[in-house]
Design a protein around this motif. Structure first.
Motif, PDB file in Angstrom:
ATOM      1  N   GLU A 177       0.820  -1.219   0.000  1.00  7.60           N
ATOM      2  CA  GLU A 177       0.000   0.000   0.000  1.00  7.60           C
ATOM      3  C   GLU A 177       0.848   1.261   0.000  1.00  7.60           C
ATOM      4  O   GLU A 177       0.363   2.359  -0.308  1.00  7.60           O
ATOM      5  CB  GLU A 177      -0.956   0.003   1.205  1.00  7.60           C
ATOM      6  N   ASP A 178       2.114   1.109   0.328  1.00 12.53           N
ATOM      7  CA  ASP A 178       3.028   2.249   0.371  1.00 12.53           C
ATOM      8  C   ASP A 178       3.467   2.696  -1.026  1.00 12.53           C
ATOM      9  O   ASP A 178       3.996   3.799  -1.190  1.00 12.53           O
ATOM     10  CB  ASP A 178       4.270   1.870   1.206  1.00 12.53           C
ATOM     11  N   LEU A 179       3.255   1.870  -2.020  1.00 13.24           N
ATOM     12  CA  LEU A 179       3.671   2.188  -3.383  1.00 13.24           C
ATOM     13  C   LEU A 179       2.591   3.013  -4.074  1.00 13.24           C
ATOM     14  O   LEU A 179       1.421   2.628  -4.110  1.00 13.24           O
ATOM     15  CB  LEU A 179       3.936   0.905  -4.178  1.00 13.24           C
ATOM     16  N   LYS A 180       2.965   4.141  -4.645  1.00  3.93           N
ATOM     17  CA  LYS A 180       2.014   5.053  -5.277  1.00  3.93           C
ATOM     18  C   LYS A 180       2.393   5.284  -6.738  1.00  3.93           C
ATOM     19  O   LYS A 180       3.570   5.501  -7.058  1.00  3.93           O
ATOM     20  CB  LYS A 180       1.990   6.404  -4.548  1.00  3.93           C
ATOM     21  N   THR A 181       1.387   5.232  -7.605  1.00  6.70           N
ATOM     22  CA  THR A 181       1.579   5.527  -9.023  1.00  6.70           C
ATOM     23  C   THR A 181       1.140   6.961  -9.305  1.00  6.70           C
ATOM     24  O   THR A 181       0.097   7.400  -8.812  1.00  6.70           O
ATOM     25  CB  THR A 181       0.754   4.554  -9.898  1.00  6.70           C
ATOM     26  N   GLN A 182       1.937   7.684 -10.088  1.00  3.17           N
ATOM     27  CA  GLN A 182       1.577   9.032 -10.508  1.00  3.17           C
ATOM     28  C   GLN A 182       1.186   9.011 -11.984  1.00  3.17           C
ATOM     29  O   GLN A 182       1.733   8.236 -12.766  1.00  3.17           O
ATOM     30  CB  GLN A 182       2.753   9.997 -10.324  1.00  3.17           C
ATOM     31  N   ALA A 183       0.253   9.863 -12.380  1.00  4.63           N
ATOM     32  CA  ALA A 183      -0.183   9.923 -13.777  1.00  4.63           C
ATOM     33  C   ALA A 183      -0.446  11.363 -14.193  1.00  4.63           C
ATOM     34  O   ALA A 183      -0.924  12.176 -13.393  1.00  4.63           O
ATOM     35  CB  ALA A 183      -1.443   9.084 -13.964  1.00  4.63           C
ATOM     36  N   TRP A 184      -0.090  11.658 -15.447  1.00  2.00           N
ATOM     37  CA  TRP A 184      -0.387  12.950 -16.065  1.00  2.00           C
ATOM     38  C   TRP A 184      -1.136  12.696 -17.364  1.00  2.00           C
ATOM     39  O   TRP A 184      -0.680  11.906 -18.212  1.00  2.00           O
ATOM     40  CB  TRP A 184       0.896  13.722 -16.378  1.00  2.00           C
ATOM     41  N   SER A 185      -2.260  13.349 -17.517  1.00  5.20           N
ATOM     42  CA  SER A 185      -3.051  13.193 -18.735  1.00  5.20           C
ATOM     43  C   SER A 185      -3.341  14.566 -19.330  1.00  5.20           C
ATOM     44  O   SER A 185      -3.724  15.502 -18.606  1.00  5.20           O
ATOM     45  CB  SER A 185      -4.371  12.474 -18.404  1.00  5.20           C
ATOM     46  N   GLY A 186      -3.110  14.686 -20.635  1.00  3.07           N
ATOM     47  CA  GLY A 186      -3.339  15.964 -21.296  1.00  3.07           C
ATOM     48  C   GLY A 186      -3.510  15.797 -22.789  1.00  3.07           C
ATOM     49  O   GLY A 186      -3.660  14.677 -23.291  1.00  3.07           O
ATOM     50  N   ASP A 187      -3.452  16.898 -23.525  1.00  3.13           N
ATOM     51  CA  ASP A 187      -3.650  16.854 -24.976  1.00  3.13           C
ATOM     52  C   ASP A 187      -2.616  15.983 -25.675  1.00  3.13           C
ATOM     53  O   ASP A 187      -2.880  15.441 -26.757  1.00  3.13           O
ATOM     54  CB  ASP A 187      -3.593  18.268 -25.558  1.00  3.13           C
ATOM     55  N   LYS A 188      -1.468  15.818 -25.065  1.00  7.53           N
ATOM     56  CA  LYS A 188      -0.390  15.044 -25.704  1.00  7.53           C
ATOM     57  C   LYS A 188      -0.356  13.583 -25.281  1.00  7.53           C
ATOM     58  O   LYS A 188       0.580  12.869 -25.597  1.00  7.53           O
ATOM     59  CB  LYS A 188       0.970  15.698 -25.406  1.00  7.53           C
ATOM     60  N   GLY A 189      -1.372  13.137 -24.526  1.00  6.40           N
ATOM     61  CA  GLY A 189      -1.416  11.732 -24.171  1.00  6.40           C
ATOM     62  C   GLY A 189      -1.367  11.455 -22.679  1.00  6.40           C
ATOM     63  O   GLY A 189      -1.844  12.260 -21.871  1.00  6.40           O
ATOM     64  N   LEU A 190      -0.775  10.318 -22.329  1.00  5.28           N
ATOM     65  CA  LEU A 190      -0.761   9.844 -20.944  1.00  5.28           C
ATOM     66  C   LEU A 190       0.655   9.463 -20.530  1.00  5.28           C
ATOM     67  O   LEU A 190       1.365   8.779 -21.260  1.00  5.28           O
ATOM     68  CB  LEU A 190      -1.667   8.604 -20.805  1.00  5.28           C
ATOM     69  N   THR A 191       1.058   9.924 -19.329  1.00  9.82           N
ATOM     70  CA  THR A 191       2.365   9.561 -18.769  1.00  9.82           C
ATOM     71  C   THR A 191       2.165   8.972 -17.373  1.00  9.82           C
ATOM     72  O   THR A 191       1.456   9.546 -16.544  1.00  9.82           O
ATOM     73  CB  THR A 191       3.297  10.782 -18.681  1.00  9.82           C
ATOM     74  N   LEU A 192       2.795   7.831 -17.151  1.00  8.04           N
ATOM     75  CA  LEU A 192       2.756   7.167 -15.847  1.00  8.04           C
ATOM     76  C   LEU A 192       4.146   7.139 -15.237  1.00  8.04           C
ATOM     77  O   LEU A 192       5.131   6.942 -15.951  1.00  8.04           O
ATOM     78  CB  LEU A 192       2.263   5.723 -15.985  1.00  8.04           C
ATOM     79  N   VAL A 193       4.222   7.319 -13.930  1.00  2.45           N
ATOM     80  CA  VAL A 193       5.457   7.080 -13.178  1.00  2.45           C
ATOM     81  C   VAL A 193       5.146   6.052 -12.101  1.00  2.45           C
ATOM     82  O   VAL A 193       4.259   6.254 -11.268  1.00  2.45           O
ATOM     83  CB  VAL A 193       6.023   8.366 -12.556  1.00  2.45           C
ATOM     84  N   GLU A 194       5.856   4.935 -12.143  1.00  6.55           N
ATOM     85  CA  GLU A 194       5.616   3.859 -11.198  1.00  6.55           C
ATOM     86  C   GLU A 194       6.887   3.526 -10.424  1.00  6.55           C
ATOM     87  O   GLU A 194       7.998   3.792 -10.878  1.00  6.55           O
ATOM     88  CB  GLU A 194       5.104   2.622 -11.935  1.00  6.55           C
ATOM     89  N   MET A 195       6.688   2.925  -9.260  1.00  8.13           N
ATOM     90  CA  MET A 195       7.788   2.564  -8.378  1.00  8.13           C
ATOM     91  C   MET A 195       8.245   1.150  -8.703  1.00  8.13           C
ATOM     92  O   MET A 195       7.504   0.189  -8.491  1.00  8.13           O
ATOM     93  CB  MET A 195       7.358   2.672  -6.918  1.00  8.13           C
ATOM     94  N   ALA A 196       9.459   1.037  -9.182  1.00  6.38           N
ATOM     95  CA  ALA A 196       9.996  -0.252  -9.622  1.00  6.38           C
ATOM     96  C   ALA A 196      11.089  -0.730  -8.675  1.00  6.38           C
ATOM     97  O   ALA A 196      11.749   0.072  -8.015  1.00  6.38           O
ATOM     98  CB  ALA A 196      10.562  -0.121 -11.035  1.00  6.38           C
ATOM     99  N   PRO A 197      11.307  -2.044  -8.604  1.00  9.37           N
ATOM    100  CA  PRO A 197      12.374  -2.565  -7.730  1.00  9.37           C
ATOM    101  C   PRO A 197      13.762  -2.292  -8.293  1.00  9.37           C
ATOM    102  O   PRO A 197      13.925  -2.092  -9.493  1.00  9.37           O
ATOM    103  CB  PRO A 197      12.092  -4.072  -7.703  1.00  9.37           C
ATOM    104  N   PHE A 198      14.743  -2.298  -7.406  1.00 10.89           N
ATOM    105  CA  PHE A 198      16.138  -2.225  -7.825  1.00 10.89           C
ATOM    106  C   PHE A 198      16.635  -3.582  -8.304  1.00 10.89           C
ATOM    107  O   PHE A 198      17.450  -3.671  -9.194  1.00 10.89           O
ATOM    108  CB  PHE A 198      17.017  -1.756  -6.658  1.00 10.89           C
ATOM    109  N   GLY A 199      16.143  -4.652  -7.668  1.00 12.68           N
ATOM    110  CA  GLY A 199      16.613  -6.001  -7.976  1.00 12.68           C
ATOM    111  C   GLY A 199      17.067  -6.679  -6.708  1.00 12.68           C
ATOM    112  O   GLY A 199      16.253  -7.008  -5.845  1.00 12.68           O
ATOM    113  N   VAL A 200      18.372  -6.875  -6.573  1.00  7.87           N
ATOM    114  CA  VAL A 200      18.941  -7.462  -5.352  1.00  7.87           C
ATOM    115  C   VAL A 200      19.494  -6.338  -4.483  1.00  7.87           C
ATOM    116  O   VAL A 200      20.362  -5.569  -4.923  1.00  7.87           O
ATOM    117  CB  VAL A 200      20.048  -8.479  -5.676  1.00  7.87           C
ATOM    118  N   ILE A 201      18.993  -6.239  -3.271  1.00  7.08           N
ATOM    119  CA  ILE A 201      19.455  -5.236  -2.302  1.00  7.08           C
ATOM    120  C   ILE A 201      20.413  -5.894  -1.325  1.00  7.08           C
ATOM    121  O   ILE A 201      20.180  -7.012  -0.859  1.00  7.08           O
ATOM    122  CB  ILE A 201      18.269  -4.620  -1.535  1.00  7.08           C
ATOM    123  N   GLY A 202      21.493  -5.218  -0.993  1.00  4.99           N
ATOM    124  CA  GLY A 202      22.416  -5.656   0.044  1.00  4.99           C
ATOM    125  C   GLY A 202      22.168  -4.858   1.304  1.00  4.99           C
ATOM    126  O   GLY A 202      22.279  -3.626   1.286  1.00  4.99           O
TER     127      GLY A 202
END
Length: 464
Positions: free
Chosen positions: A109-134
């Motif tokens: 629930e801590d992960l939040k998606t951001q979105a922008w919508s306008g005349d030029k279309g749709l942009t999403l920003v999502e929270m992705a993993p790094f992979g392996v964390i040390g």
């Protein structure tokens, strides 16, 4: 005739022995996720991450739910193991810490998606993993940190390789095994969380340098934070603190005294957020001290303070053998015998005393008299030493609280409550045992362990 109380005592003893045998069996058998070589641990985590990457957010949350359940079921076992192995802290308090981690560490629930919508279309920003964390974990809160980090890092979609403190390897690896078994029960991949059987500075360095480790997270002293920050990789550093507590003339003195001692003595002062020194304004100084003396404390005289200083700070260096010990144990070493209900050692000192300026992580509380609130703020800022970690204040004056908050500039500021309210125990908000002041992330959670990815669809999916 056997009395009911005797039967209950016998049952408790039998259950205690069974618990001890269960721990031994768990340690003797193959522990899931615990490897002999760091390279093998990292390779296993990498393989697990690849499988994990094809799973859903619902899968992640199901794994986390099982980890929470396992933590609650094993809270006392983990607490007892931690105290036995490290010799630090209190079992009952560690039970509460594990329960706190299980219940209040954020998940997906801590992960939040951001979105922008306008005349030029749709942009999403999502929270992705790094992979392996040390991740490097301390001896002060070993299994608590591993469980808390695991929940957040898995929620973010990562696998994690732990390099636990050598002084807490047994309880740390017990926690890693527990987490793996919980994930597998919930249908997840093996080795999503891994560790090393015999951790050392060499295995830690191998983890830091390994090319498959994409993010480093260090919870501990300033030395290990410096190492990860010089690694050339993205690093999150949770360093030391020395939290001061200021009390002004508007405070509820009786409540302030109880809150301060409750916070200072929680797990024998091991939490990095705990009250380490008190600065009280002159007007209420004596009243505060009188109330503190009602809280199960022992007040030293000048000669005893000198003896304690020589014991605690041997040749100017912290005596680590006393970190997290009971007040009774510490006092006994300077020839003072007290009852078991004494939970804190009180010392009246000046602002430059080593007890004020050094983070002791023991139930030793220096109290300093300040002329007024301005003087108290000045002393507190000096004692905190720009760690930007945690500070506390007891006051009903909003202007004083505001001035203090601006001057002290810490990641956490607790007002009119024990220190542990700052991580959600008796206060609002989520919990964490990795508080990243040096690198600025603050109280870490799932979103801290992600990287931002932007997806742009031009001239499409604008439906208005």
């Amino acid at each position: 005739m056997v009395k009911e109380e005797q039967i209950e005592a016998i049952v408790r003893e039998v259950l205690r022995r069974i618990d001890r045998e269960d721990i031994k069996l768990n340690e003797d058998k193959h522990q899931l996720g615990v490897f002999d070589k760091m390279e093998d641990a990292i390779e296993a985590a990498k393989d697990a991450f690849e499988k994990f990457s094809n799973m859903t957010l619902e899968d992640r949350e199901r794994f986390i739910s099982e980890i929470r359940k396992a933590t609650l079921e094993n809270a006392r076992v983990l607490a007892e193991m931690g105290v036995k192995e490290t010799g630090m802290g209190k079992v009952e308090h560690k039970v509460l810490k594990h329960q706190l981690v299980a219940k209040k560490t954020p998940g997906t629930e801590d992960l939040k998606t951001q979105a922008w919508s306008g005349d030029k279309g749709l942009t999403l920003v999502e929270m992705a993993p790094f992979g392996v964390i040390g991740a490097i974990t301390p001896s002060t809160n070993p299994s608590e940190t591993i469980i808390c980090n695991s929940i957040g890092m898995i929620a973010a979609g990562n696998a994690v390789v732990f390099s636990p403190h050598p002084g807490a390897k047994r309880v740390s690896n017990f926690a890693v095994d527990m987490i793996n078994r919980a994930i597998i029960r919930a249908g997840g991949p093996e080795n999503l969380v891994v560790s090393i059987k015999e951790p050392s500075i060499n295995t830690t360095n191998a983890m830091i340098k390994h090319p498959d480790v994409k993010l480093l997270v260090a919870t501990g002293g300033p030395e290990i934070v410096k190492i990860v920050l010089s690694s050339g990789k993205k690093a999150i550093g949770a360093g030391a603190g020395n939290p001061p507590v200021v009390v002004d003339e508007t405070a509820d003195i009786k409540k302030a005294a109880k809150d301060i001692i409750d916070g200072c003595t929680f797990d024998n002062n091991l939490p990095c957020i705990a009250e380490k020194e008190v600065i009280a304004v002159e007007k209420i100084y004596r009243d505060l001290l009188d109330e503190i003396l009602k809280q199960g404390v022992y007040k030293l005289n000048a000669l005893q303070i000198s003896k304690l200083e020589n014991l605690v700070l041997m040749d100017g260096k912290l005596n680590k053998k006393l970190v997290g010990k009971d007040a009774k144990v510490i006092l006994d070493q300077i020839g003072i015998n007290v009852s078991d209900d004494i939970r804190c050692i009180i010392c009246e000192t000046d602002e430059d005393h080593p007890f004020v300026m050094e983070e002791l992580m023991m139930p030793i509380l220096p109290i300093v008299k300040a002329k007024n609130i301005d003087d108290a703020i000045r002393i507190a800022v000096k004692a905190e030493k720009n760690n930007r970690h945690t500070a506390h204040i007891h006051s009903k004056n909003i202007d004083n609280i505001t001035r203090y908050a601006k001057a002290i500039n810490t990641t956490i500021l607790v007002k009119n409550a024990p220190s542990y309210a700052g991580i959600g125990f008796g206060g609002e908000g989520f919990t964490t045992f990795t508080i990243a002041g040096p690198t600025g992330e603050g109280l870490t959670s799932a979103q801290t362990f992600t990287r931002m990815r932007r997806c742009v669809l031009a001239d499409g999916l604008r439906i208005i």
